[in-house]
Design a protein around this motif. Structure first.
Motif, mmCIF file in Angstrom:
data_model
loop_
_atom_site.group_PDB
_atom_site.id
_atom_site.type_symbol
_atom_site.label_atom_id
_atom_site.label_comp_id
_atom_site.label_asym_id
_atom_site.label_seq_id
_atom_site.Cartn_x
_atom_site.Cartn_y
_atom_site.Cartn_z
ATOM 1 N N LYS A 5 91.895 8.348 19.435
ATOM 2 C CA LYS A 5 90.544 8.822 19.134
ATOM 3 C C LYS A 5 90.130 9.954 20.062
ATOM 4 C CE LYS A 5 85.824 7.140 18.377
ATOM 5 N NZ LYS A 5 84.936 5.952 18.409
ATOM 6 N N THR A 6 90.325 9.779 21.377
ATOM 7 C CA THR A 6 89.899 10.795 22.345
ATOM 8 C C THR A 6 90.992 11.020 23.395
ATOM 9 O OG1 THR A 6 88.793 9.052 23.616
ATOM 10 C CG2 THR A 6 87.449 10.336 22.056
ATOM 11 N N LEU A 23 93.861 4.245 17.540
ATOM 12 C CA LEU A 23 93.492 4.110 16.124
ATOM 13 C C LEU A 23 94.659 3.633 15.271
ATOM 14 C CD1 LEU A 23 91.387 7.381 15.612
ATOM 15 C CD2 LEU A 23 90.590 5.064 16.181
#
Length: 350
Positions: free
Chosen positions: A254-255, A308
């Motif tokens: 995600k990040t 994810l």
């Protein structure tokens, strides 16, 4: 025109040999003048097995199918179907084969019922036996709504189904199917694949196809031919395992941080990292036989990158097919000689 006698009329006259394989092809070669179409081809199909026969155009698939069905003789080698020699006992072979060539052998001026009745009578069927077989074959292929229509007025998909119906009409122990789903819509393709899968166990099926997902969906084992020679023979899973040179894992974050790539490279067993198709996706290449998913998950969670997706990437039959038919690094010769087609083998190295 040749008419087949019924099996009952001939059962006492015909010697039924012991059968190890329903199809047994041994070192067949076919030459046209100076051109060799197939060269020392050897493979077998066990009772109840569904085998995919794959190869690029011009590889020798159709030539092999024609020899199997007694349409033409081999220049060298032997082929036995249900224990009978294709060269010496072609009528006995034909009684036990249902054949669907790439172009269905249908008479367009006949209705579906008339055509299948004609085929049944050629095969020595009649009376209630023929009526029952006709109804069963029409039901299996969902031809009831068109059974009284002229074949020439049917769509290509329906004509293909009529061709498959004639191959199944006499309930043969061996089916030879050349591109059986060509011209069908997606729903019909699924239905025909399910039908072929349902035949496993009671029939031996050899399926020639260009549609690689079809082979994966319906066949327990594949034979790949290229340049007239067998280059591989095994289950799709075993072929993938034997060709695979590394493990591949896809991870989506995600990040991810700027040093994400470097941190993942520090994991023991990781060989390389490539960017994925979208932001936050990475393809991680690992040493063969090394499963580093636990370590990847631990590193991702500890750095708060937001995991994810984490999944392994398998080599598909299409990947295997392309590798083998390109003759890269001598692999075809290696796989063709290593472990000749033993179903269920656990060998995983070339």
């Amino acid at each position: 025109m040749c008419r087949f006698e019924t099996g009952a009329a001939r059962s006492s006259a015909v010697h039924r040999p012991d059968i190890t394989h329903m199809i047994d092809v041994q070192n067949i070669t076919k030459r046209y003048g100076h051109h060799t179409a197939i060269d020392r081809v050897t493979f077998s199909v066990a009772k109840g097995e569904v085998l995919a026969f794959l190869g690029p155009n011009g590889a020798g698939k159709t030539t092999t199918m024609r020899i199997l069905t007694c349409f033409m003789p081999a220049t060298e080698g032997t082929v036995r179907v249900a224990g009978f020699d294709c060269a010496d006992q072609p009528l006995e072979v034909k009684r036990r084969i249902g054949y669907l060539p790439e172009t269905p052998p249908v008479y367009q001026e006949l209705t579906v019922t008339e055509y299948l009745t004609f085929v049944g009578r050629l095969r020595g069927m009649g009376g209630r036996t023929l009526t029952s077989a006709l109804d069963q074959s029409i039901g299996r292929l969902e031809l009831g709504s068109v059974r009284h229509r002229l074949i020439g007025n049917l769509s290509r998909g329906y004509r293909q189904r009529v061709g498959l119906a004639q191959a199944l009409l006499h309930d043969p122990p061996v089916l030879v199917l050349d591109e059986p789903t060509i011209g069908l819509d997606p729903k019909q393709i699924i239905e025909i694949r399910e039908l072929i899968k349902s035949l496993a166990g009671s029939h031996s099926v050899i399926l020639s196809t260009h549609i690689l997902p079809e082979a994966t969906a319906v066949c327990q084992r594949v034979v790949i031919i290229s340049g007239g020679r067998i280059v591989a023979e095994d289950s799709p899973e075993q072929l993938s395992a034997r060709l695979r040179q590394s493990e591949k894992i896809s991870v989506t974050l995600k990040t991810p941080s700027a040093d994400c790539n470097a941190k993942l490279r520090e994991i023991p067993g990781v060989l390389n990292i490539f960017p994925g198709e979208q932001a936050g996706m990475f393809l991680i290449e690992c040493a063969l036989g090394r499963d580093v998913r636990d370590e990847i998950a631990r590193v991702v969670v500890s750095h708060h990158w937001g995991l994810l997706e984490l999944r392994t990437i398998s080599m598909t039959l299409e990947d295997v097919f392309l590798r083998l038919t390109r003759h890269e690094d001598g692999l075809p010769q290696t796989l063709a000689t290593a472990h000749k087609g033993a179903p269920g083998s656990q060998e995983t190295t070339p």
